[in-house]
Scaffold this motif. Sequence first.
Motif, mmCIF file in Angstrom:
data_model
loop_
_atom_site.group_PDB
_atom_site.id
_atom_site.type_symbol
_atom_site.label_atom_id
_atom_site.label_comp_id
_atom_site.label_asym_id
_atom_site.label_seq_id
_atom_site.Cartn_x
_atom_site.Cartn_y
_atom_site.Cartn_z
ATOM 1 N N ASN A 57 0.840 -1.188 0.000
ATOM 2 C CA ASN A 57 0.000 0.000 0.000
ATOM 3 C C ASN A 57 0.876 1.238 0.000
ATOM 4 O OD1 ASN A 57 -2.316 -1.574 0.129
ATOM 5 N ND2 ASN A 57 -2.297 -1.608 2.350
ATOM 6 N N MET A 58 0.329 2.336 -0.504
ATOM 7 C CA MET A 58 1.107 3.571 -0.616
ATOM 8 C C MET A 58 0.222 4.767 -0.291
ATOM 9 S SD MET A 58 3.309 4.961 -3.865
ATOM 10 C CE MET A 58 2.014 5.627 -4.870
ATOM 11 N N SER A 59 0.827 5.763 0.332
ATOM 12 C CA SER A 59 0.173 7.051 0.572
ATOM 13 C C SER A 59 0.878 8.107 -0.261
ATOM 14 C CB SER A 59 0.262 7.460 2.047
ATOM 15 O OG SER A 59 -0.405 6.538 2.859
ATOM 16 N N ILE A 60 0.093 8.930 -0.904
ATOM 17 C CA ILE A 60 0.611 10.093 -1.617
ATOM 18 C C ILE A 60 0.082 11.290 -0.855
ATOM 19 C CG2 ILE A 60 0.632 11.389 -3.771
ATOM 20 C CD1 ILE A 60 -0.060 8.656 -5.166
ATOM 21 N N ILE A 61 0.975 12.092 -0.320
ATOM 22 C CA ILE A 61 0.590 13.246 0.477
ATOM 23 C C ILE A 61 0.906 14.485 -0.341
ATOM 24 C CG2 ILE A 61 0.935 14.517 2.623
ATOM 25 C CD1 ILE A 61 1.925 10.879 2.488
ATOM 26 N N HIS A 62 -0.132 15.250 -0.658
ATOM 27 C CA HIS A 62 -0.021 16.400 -1.546
ATOM 28 C C HIS A 62 -0.333 17.664 -0.760
ATOM 29 C CE1 HIS A 62 -0.797 17.839 -5.911
ATOM 30 N NE2 HIS A 62 -0.463 18.864 -5.159
ATOM 31 N N ILE A 63 0.678 18.473 -0.530
ATOM 32 C CA ILE A 63 0.517 19.739 0.194
ATOM 33 C C ILE A 63 0.287 20.822 -0.860
ATOM 34 C CG2 ILE A 63 1.606 21.403 1.730
ATOM 35 C CD1 ILE A 63 3.220 19.046 2.908
ATOM 36 N N ARG A 78 -3.714 5.675 -0.920
ATOM 37 C CA ARG A 78 -4.402 6.836 -0.352
ATOM 38 C C ARG A 78 -3.754 8.105 -0.893
ATOM 39 N NH1 ARG A 78 -5.032 4.526 5.709
ATOM 40 N NH2 ARG A 78 -6.828 3.209 5.263
ATOM 41 N N TYR A 79 -4.577 8.949 -1.451
ATOM 42 C CA TYR A 79 -4.110 10.237 -1.949
ATOM 43 C C TYR A 79 -4.636 11.275 -0.973
ATOM 44 C CZ TYR A 79 -2.233 13.306 -5.519
ATOM 45 O OH TYR A 79 -1.471 14.219 -6.196
ATOM 46 N N ILE A 80 -3.723 11.902 -0.244
ATOM 47 C CA ILE A 80 -4.089 12.794 0.851
ATOM 48 C C ILE A 80 -3.776 14.232 0.467
ATOM 49 C CG2 ILE A 80 -3.653 13.368 3.271
ATOM 50 C CD1 ILE A 80 -2.730 10.373 3.570
ATOM 51 N N TYR A 81 -4.793 15.054 0.516
ATOM 52 C CA TYR A 81 -4.649 16.482 0.237
ATOM 53 C C TYR A 81 -4.517 17.228 1.550
ATOM 54 C CZ TYR A 81 -6.422 21.229 -0.419
ATOM 55 O OH TYR A 81 -6.592 22.590 -0.383
ATOM 56 N N LEU A 82 -3.512 18.094 1.640
ATOM 57 C CA LEU A 82 -3.326 18.951 2.817
ATOM 58 C C LEU A 82 -3.285 20.399 2.353
ATOM 59 C CD1 LEU A 82 -0.461 17.019 4.618
ATOM 60 C CD2 LEU A 82 -2.875 17.009 5.209
ATOM 61 N N LYS A 83 -4.100 21.234 2.926
ATOM 62 C CA LYS A 83 -4.172 22.639 2.508
ATOM 63 C C LYS A 83 -2.987 23.453 3.020
ATOM 64 C CE LYS A 83 -7.418 26.432 2.166
ATOM 65 N NZ LYS A 83 -8.089 26.273 0.889
ATOM 66 N N GLY A 84 -2.475 23.131 4.183
ATOM 67 C CA GLY A 84 -1.411 23.923 4.789
ATOM 68 C C GLY A 84 -0.048 23.284 4.653
ATOM 69 N N PRO A 85 1.002 24.027 4.992
ATOM 70 C CA PRO A 85 2.364 23.520 4.835
ATOM 71 C C PRO A 85 2.810 22.522 5.903
ATOM 72 C CG PRO A 85 2.428 25.737 5.713
ATOM 73 C CD PRO A 85 0.980 25.431 5.421
ATOM 74 N N THR A 86 1.983 22.322 6.913
ATOM 75 C CA THR A 86 2.346 21.355 7.957
ATOM 76 C C THR A 86 1.340 20.207 7.962
ATOM 77 O OG1 THR A 86 1.134 22.598 9.621
ATOM 78 C CG2 THR A 86 3.478 23.066 9.420
ATOM 79 N N ILE A 87 1.780 19.068 8.451
ATOM 80 C CA ILE A 87 0.943 17.870 8.465
ATOM 81 C C ILE A 87 0.259 17.760 9.828
ATOM 82 C CG2 ILE A 87 0.951 15.356 8.314
ATOM 83 C CD1 ILE A 87 3.419 15.680 6.450
ATOM 84 N N PRO A 88 -1.085 17.868 9.851
ATOM 85 C CA PRO A 88 -1.799 17.734 11.123
ATOM 86 C C PRO A 88 -1.624 16.327 11.697
ATOM 87 C CG PRO A 88 -3.240 18.610 9.405
ATOM 88 C CD PRO A 88 -1.990 18.140 8.743
ATOM 89 N N ILE A 89 -1.523 16.227 12.989
ATOM 90 C CA ILE A 89 -1.284 14.949 13.650
ATOM 91 C C ILE A 89 -2.401 13.941 13.369
ATOM 92 C CG2 ILE A 89 -2.311 15.534 15.873
ATOM 93 C CD1 ILE A 89 0.302 14.094 17.033
#
Length: 174
Positions: free
Chosen positions: A3-9, A72-83
Amino acid sequence: MRNMSIIHIEDEYEEFLSLVMAVATAMEDYLIETRGTLLQTKTRLKYKSEDEQKSWIVYEITVEQLHDLKVRYIYLKGPTIPIEVEQYFFQDRVFIVDVLRPVPKQTQLGITVHDSLASVRKYTDSMDNVVLFTAHQGTGLDTPDPHFPRKISKASESDLETFLGERLVRCLDG
């Protein structure tokens, strides 16, 4: 297969939606090539933040016939990763970082490369799995620095799709 996560800030929600579909299509293409049969992916909104700004959203791409395979393709609006988003990370991770974003109470954009990379570094062992995806071509981002990841211009979305495809194949082969 892993499995893989793609985290897109990214500060613009719409910027990443086409990439979610590109990853799903790449998965289908890979599975047709390696298994000789069409296995369709299913993409769905799995989790999201409770705030009005949609500060983070998790899409999950699955294949019905391969119950354990998830991207999982994860969208983050801000420059930091919420816990609270950490629980949706798989062991294999790729980070896409847009470093140009609006500055609160100003009409200009600001560079958040250092904040974003500081946030990402604790979740990856290799900057090979991090890419700066930005329209900004200014000073400081073009310097060959071993601590800086690869940079792909937003004018070259196909280069980003290639990058993601390569990382996806590593996980699917693994």
